[in-house]
Design a protein around this motif. Structure first.
Motif, PDB file in Angstrom:
ATOM      1  N   GLU A   1       0.831  -1.197   0.000  1.00 33.90           N
ATOM      2  CA  GLU A   1       0.000   0.000   0.000  1.00 33.90           C
ATOM      3  C   GLU A   1       0.868   1.250   0.000  1.00 33.90           C
ATOM      4  N   HIS A   2       0.259   2.375  -0.377  1.00 37.17           N
ATOM      5  CA  HIS A   2       0.981   3.644  -0.404  1.00 37.17           C
ATOM      6  C   HIS A   2       1.014   4.315   0.960  1.00 37.17           C
TER       7      HIS A   2
ATOM      8  N   ARG B   1       0.006  -5.472  -6.353  1.00 36.57           N
ATOM      9  CA  ARG B   1      -1.403  -5.222  -6.090  1.00 36.57           C
ATOM     10  C   ARG B   1      -1.562  -4.455  -4.778  1.00 36.57           C
ATOM     11  N   GLY B   2      -2.782  -4.001  -4.522  1.00 34.88           N
ATOM     12  CA  GLY B   2      -3.126  -3.371  -3.259  1.00 34.88           C
ATOM     13  C   GLY B   2      -4.638  -3.351  -3.111  1.00 34.88           C
TER      14      GLY B   2
ATOM     15  N   THR C   1      -7.050  -7.319   4.959  1.00 34.29           N
ATOM     16  CA  THR C   1      -7.414  -8.136   3.794  1.00 34.29           C
ATOM     17  C   THR C   1      -6.179  -8.597   3.041  1.00 34.29           C
ATOM     18  N   ASN C   2      -5.188  -7.717   2.906  1.00 37.43           N
ATOM     19  CA  ASN C   2      -3.943  -8.090   2.228  1.00 37.43           C
ATOM     20  C   ASN C   2      -3.311  -9.320   2.871  1.00 37.43           C
TER      21      ASN C   2
ATOM     22  N   ALA D   1       3.119 -12.355  -1.012  1.00 38.50           N
ATOM     23  CA  ALA D   1       3.632 -11.548   0.093  1.00 38.50           C
ATOM     24  C   ALA D   1       2.929 -10.208   0.177  1.00 38.50           C
ATOM     25  N   PHE D   2       2.943  -9.655   1.375  1.00 37.19           N
ATOM     26  CA  PHE D   2       2.462  -8.302   1.644  1.00 37.19           C
ATOM     27  C   PHE D   2       3.481  -7.612   2.537  1.00 37.19           C
ATOM     28  N   PHE D   3       3.867  -6.397   2.151  1.00 37.14           N
ATOM     29  CA  PHE D   3       4.775  -5.631   3.008  1.00 37.14           C
ATOM     30  C   PHE D   3       4.279  -4.192   3.089  1.00 37.14           C
TER      31      PHE D   3
END
Length: 283
Positions: A164-165, A193-194, A200-201, A212-214
């Motif tokens: 995310e930003h 993606r975001g 949810t991520n 992955a999500f960071f």
């Protein structure tokens, strides 16, 4: 021996569903008639109302003063964000408030429970999708009662990464965020993606939809429930510098495995953020 936290876990699922119904009601009945100026007020009122529903229900069920609470709206009003050994609920009543305003279909209720500073269970209700993600330590992760598991991809070139930003639009941080994303794309990965909601991520990592999500700049209430769900789905949590995951640090990598996590960490441009449990400066 009786399971000490099963009742709390089951109640958290019920409360999350109740809170999600309240969010849907607010979106359907109110947001369509809101002007752009008044959407901020709607979000604030909905956040506050839903958090009161959750915390009020928990206090009624388990007794006033028996448990501690860390809630996004409570902290915004000046309550301390300190995790102690006491049974503690960590709550984000509406994760994805910008999505909520725009009708973008990813808005989540996130409820986690910790004892002795250890996360015992997490519940994430993606209320516009009507998907209930949940997990207890040592007992697996589920979506709508079906077991979920992270993907088995180990090749970074075949992975989808989600991030995310954030809300901080200072030029220095935005530059680092987009520089990191550029590096990811040039690895190359399959895609970035975001969803607009950290909870949810993390569930998307847990289901294997992404590898992955960071993010740097998230808060403990955004990720506490998701952390349990990712771990119980077979995933891994690390700090963005490769060290151990720290719930209060406001920075995290969650991934399907260590190979993917460490490859991503090589590309992350770190910038400073104030910890959630940092002392509140007196004015």
């Amino acid at each position: 021996m009786e399971d000490p936290w099963q009742k709390a876990y089951d109640f958290a699922v019920a409360v999350a569903r109740k809170a999600g119904a309240e969010i849907r009601k607010a979106g359907e009945s109110e947001i369509r008639v809101m002007t752009k100026r008044s959407t901020v007020d709607l979000v604030t009122k909905t956040d506050e109302r839903v958090e009161k529903i959750i915390i009020g229900s928990l206090k009624e069920e388990f007794g006033e003063g028996t448990h501690c609470f860390i809630g996004e709206e409570s902290v915004a009003k000046g309550e301390p964000c300190i995790l102690t050994d006491k049974p503690t609920w960590i709550i984000d009543p509406v994760d994805g408030t910008t999505n909520f305003v725009h009708g973008f279909p990813f808005v989540a209720v996130s409820i986690a429970f910790a004892v002795n500073k250890e996360l015992e269970f997490g519940v994430v209700y993606s209320c516009l999708e009507d998907k209930m993600y949940k997990a207890r330590k040592g007992k697996g992760a589920f979506c709508d009662d079906e077991p979920i598991q992270v993907s088995d991809v180990k090749d970074i070139n075949k992975s989808i990464i989600i991030s995310e930003h954030g809300t901080d639009r200072s030029p220095e941080k935005v530059t680092k965020i987009f520089s990191t994303m550029q590096k990811m794309l040039c690895i190359p990965v399959h895609g970035l993606r975001g969803s607009g909601t950290a909870a949810t991520n993390m569930c998307l990592v847990a289901t294997g939809a992404v590898e992955a999500f960071f993010e740097i700049g998230i808060h403990c209430w955004d990720i506490a429930a998701g952390a349990v769900i990712v771990r119980e789905a077979g995933g891994i949590l690390l700090d963005v510098d490769g060290g151990p995951f720290d719930l209060m640090s406001r920075r995290m990598v969650s991934a399907n495995n260590e190979t993917i996590a460490k490859r991503i960490i090589k590309e992350i441009e770190i910038f400073p953020v104030v910890r959630d449990d940092a002392p509140i400066e007196k004015k």
